[in-house]
Write an enzyme that holds these catalytic residues in place. Structure first.
Site, PDB file in Angstrom:
ATOM      1  N   TYR A 164      16.378 -28.991   3.058  1.00  0.00           N
ATOM      2  CA  TYR A 164      15.548 -28.380   2.023  1.00  0.00           C
ATOM      3  C   TYR A 164      15.210 -29.391   0.934  1.00  0.00           C
ATOM      4  CZ  TYR A 164      14.112 -25.226  -1.735  1.00  0.00           C
ATOM      5  OH  TYR A 164      13.418 -24.609  -2.738  1.00  0.00           O
ATOM      6  N   LYS A 168      11.336 -30.955  -0.165  1.00  0.00           N
ATOM      7  CA  LYS A 168      10.690 -30.881  -1.468  1.00  0.00           C
ATOM      8  C   LYS A 168      10.310 -32.270  -1.972  1.00  0.00           C
ATOM      9  CE  LYS A 168      10.683 -26.450  -1.761  1.00  0.00           C
ATOM     10  NZ  LYS A 168       9.397 -25.716  -1.641  1.00  0.00           N
TER      11      LYS A 168
END
Length: 241
Positions: A164, A168
């Protein structure tokens, strides 16, 4: 283009995405609720309409090329154009995600939604956005993707899932590249950090409400024509890359 401002929010059936749609709808905008689950999408649209928002459902799976293309056609038919795109849809993937143990398939799945999905939807919507007088693209990122913060002594970002986090950081890089490529247009492209918001993405462990998390996206969606592009922002201002 319609005189009414038209927006599409991906992953708008719940959480921050729903609150972004609600906030833009409260401005008198017409808002497309992008979501792949029909029942959740319909429920969100009904709730927004009950609150006085001009909302309509947009079937959209950001991981599917045909779905993104069909969504663009639907928006053109239903709304006549598009002024603002908020790329909010995202997944965390199964945890734990330490770099030494994470399944490469998890990384691939997270990037497919959080990064490639943004590319897919943005490129499908760009022909519509180019027809707007004040087009805006907002990519919902996170401060956990900041390499500066991740490497600053004394800054504890917590046990952030590696897939994750990397997605980003990747998304922020894509935001910068879009801003550079579109610098000769009137399209403003920025990344937004909603802060540690309580949603099902983090098991509702965040300290901010979805409405608070939506505020920065709404601000970037409503930037004036001389507003910034290629930046990374939260409620406090600029977030370091």
């Amino acid at each position: 283009m319609s005189a009414q401002t038209i927006a599409l929010v991906t992953g708008a059936n719940k959480g921050i995405g729903y609150e972004i749609a609600a906030g833009l709808g409260s401005l008198g905008w017409r808002v497309g609720v992008g979501a792949r689950d029909r029942q959740r999408r319909d429920t969100a649209v009904e709730k927004l309409r009950a609150a006085g928002c001009d909302a309509f459902g947009v079937p959209l799976d950001v991981a599917d090329d045909a779905s993104a293309a069909a969504a663009a056609e639907l928006i053109a038919d239903r709304a006549g154009g598009l002024d603002v795109l908020v790329n909010n849809a995202a997944i965390t993937g199964p945890v734990p995600q330490t770099p030494t143990t994470v399944d490469p398939a998890t990384v691939r799945s997270v990037v497919e939604t959080n990064v490639i999905g943004v590319l897919r939807v943005t490129n499908a919507m760009l022909p519509l956005l180019r027809g707007s007088s004040s087009p805006r693209i907002v990519n919902m990122s996170s401060s956990v993707g900041s390499l500066t913060l991740q490497t600053t002594p004394g800054v504890d970002m917590g046990p952030v899932p590696a897939a994750y986090l990397a997605s980003k950081t990747f998304l922020n890089a894509v935001t910068v590249q879009y801003a550079k490529e579109l610098s000769d247009t009137n399209i403003l492209v920025n990344s937004a950090c909603p802060g540690y918001t309580a949603t099902d993405l983090n098991g509702f462990q965040g300290v901010r409400t979805p409405q608070q998390g939506a505020a920065i996206a709404i601000r970037l969606a409503t930037l004036p024509d001389d507003g910034p592009t290629g930046g990374f922002f939260d409620d406090g201002g600029t977030v370091p890359w």
